[in-house]
Design an enzyme around this catalytic site. Sequence first.
Site, PDB file in Angstrom:
ATOM      1  N   ASP A 105      18.668   2.718  10.853  1.00  0.00           N
ATOM      2  CA  ASP A 105      18.529   3.338  12.167  1.00  0.00           C
ATOM      3  C   ASP A 105      19.748   4.214  12.414  1.00  0.00           C
ATOM      4  OD1 ASP A 105      17.336   3.755  14.677  1.00  0.00           O
ATOM      5  OD2 ASP A 105      16.932   1.619  14.951  1.00  0.00           O
ATOM      6  N   HIS A 110      20.150  12.768  15.160  1.00  0.00           N
ATOM      7  CA  HIS A 110      20.087  11.432  15.768  1.00  0.00           C
ATOM      8  C   HIS A 110      19.786  10.343  14.745  1.00  0.00           C
ATOM      9  CE1 HIS A 110      20.130  12.571  20.122  1.00  0.00           C
ATOM     10  NE2 HIS A 110      19.951  13.750  19.546  1.00  0.00           N
TER      11      HIS A 110
END
Length: 457
Positions: free
Chosen positions: A363, A155
Amino acid sequence: MGRLVVVSNRVSLPSDKGAKAGGLAVALEEAMSPGSLWFGWSGRRGGTNAGRPAIVEHRGITYATVDLSEAEYRRFYVGFSNGALWPLLHYRSGLFDFRRDEFEGYLAVNEMFAARLAPLLEPDDVIWIHDYQLLTMAEALRRRGVANRIGLFLHIPFVPPAMLHVLPEACQLVRAMAAADLVGFQTEGDRANFLDCAASCMELHRAGADGFVHDGHRTMTIVTPVGIDAEGFARTAQRAAGMAETRRLVSSLVGRALAIGVDRLDYTKGLPQRFDAFGRLFQRHPEHLRRISLLQIAARSREDVDRYQALRHELDRQAGEINGAYSDFDWTPLRYMTRAVNRTTIAGFYRIASIGLVTPLRDGMNLVAKEFIAAQDPADPGVLVLSRFAGAAEDLTEALIVNPYDADAVADAMHAALLMPAEERVARHAALLGKIRARTAASFCRGFLDQLREIER
Ligand code: ADQ
């Protein structure tokens, strides 16, 4: 079709009530259908994990959880996962803290997870492992003779070889990841970095553009960006806009504009830089003084890791400084809170905001960006200011894309957002909404699992 077995560090048990901050939990709820098994850490520590996993059944889904001992928690979770891997995979080698005993603790917990899961498996189960805490688990399962299809999805970002090799045992991790049949990433850049790292660590033959063969085992890769349930979130936002909390927020603004930031309190999210940029807005464009407030909701997270406490102190200091410099007796520029707020309430807040500030320094994806878009009123939408270093920026190009390290540029983007004509806001939002509707949480799960199920073993 075989049963789906999802493995993640934390399992969100159906009994876990209240606000949940964390993209993974949100995305995975979409994958779990009746008949599936979800395996992972219970979140409890201090006990022994010698026994079998605790099993809970809820709506046809089986939840199997193990506890961690205090020492395992310290080494595996606080230590190697969050003190070494998390900063390294977010390109922060300066924060990287390697200790061999913690690395060994990480391997041992991955091994323990494999040992506890293996007896629960059936031959045609499809196993889907999630995220950076469990990079070596696929290999640990293989060592136990598990021949099932195994997928691994990361992720968070994956870094190029020059950065990964800061980690002394980088190749051991990469080889262990390659024991999966399918390794998934949020962006093309992350996938390319992984393929480069694999080539730097082992003798391999490329199998097409997306995979390779090493030691007789084929590892394929896939890019499947995590999305949200855009339609559902839009409905929630519409409903929440009429609720008491949102109405109270609106009346407290007395006609002023709202900018909003929603993050876990984490140094990757660029919060000090964001606060700086907000202060800079008033220096560069003083016409916005008394005309806008920033609401920053930063849910405390990983408080056992020292760096997170230091970050909190820094933000407290900055918030005091900004409000001390600019507040008026009837206006506070920065509203800063560190508790989690439930997602429905946040959805209503997004909807009434003129600006969504999503400015991480790095991110994997960033679901707040997608939630902000979904929550807007298409006839009068707010503007998303988005960091080029969020995975989401690869797709969401109609946002105002900024470099979060450049406070002046972020301040100028906020200024542009506040002045943007309605027509342009509507056009940008329509394009963004089309994109987040096309890539939802459900399509993320389907995309990954369809490809995993196709793999011949
Ligand atoms: P996170 O780093 O946790 O996830 P993100 O993608 O922004 O980051 O997901 C956060 C989720 O938690 C969102 O649904 C958001 O609404 C919620 N949340 C965040 N802050 C909150 C707060 N203060 N109060 C309440 N709820 C809050 C990791 C990666 C990301 C990746 C996701 C999913 O770091 O890059 O997008 O996994 O793959």
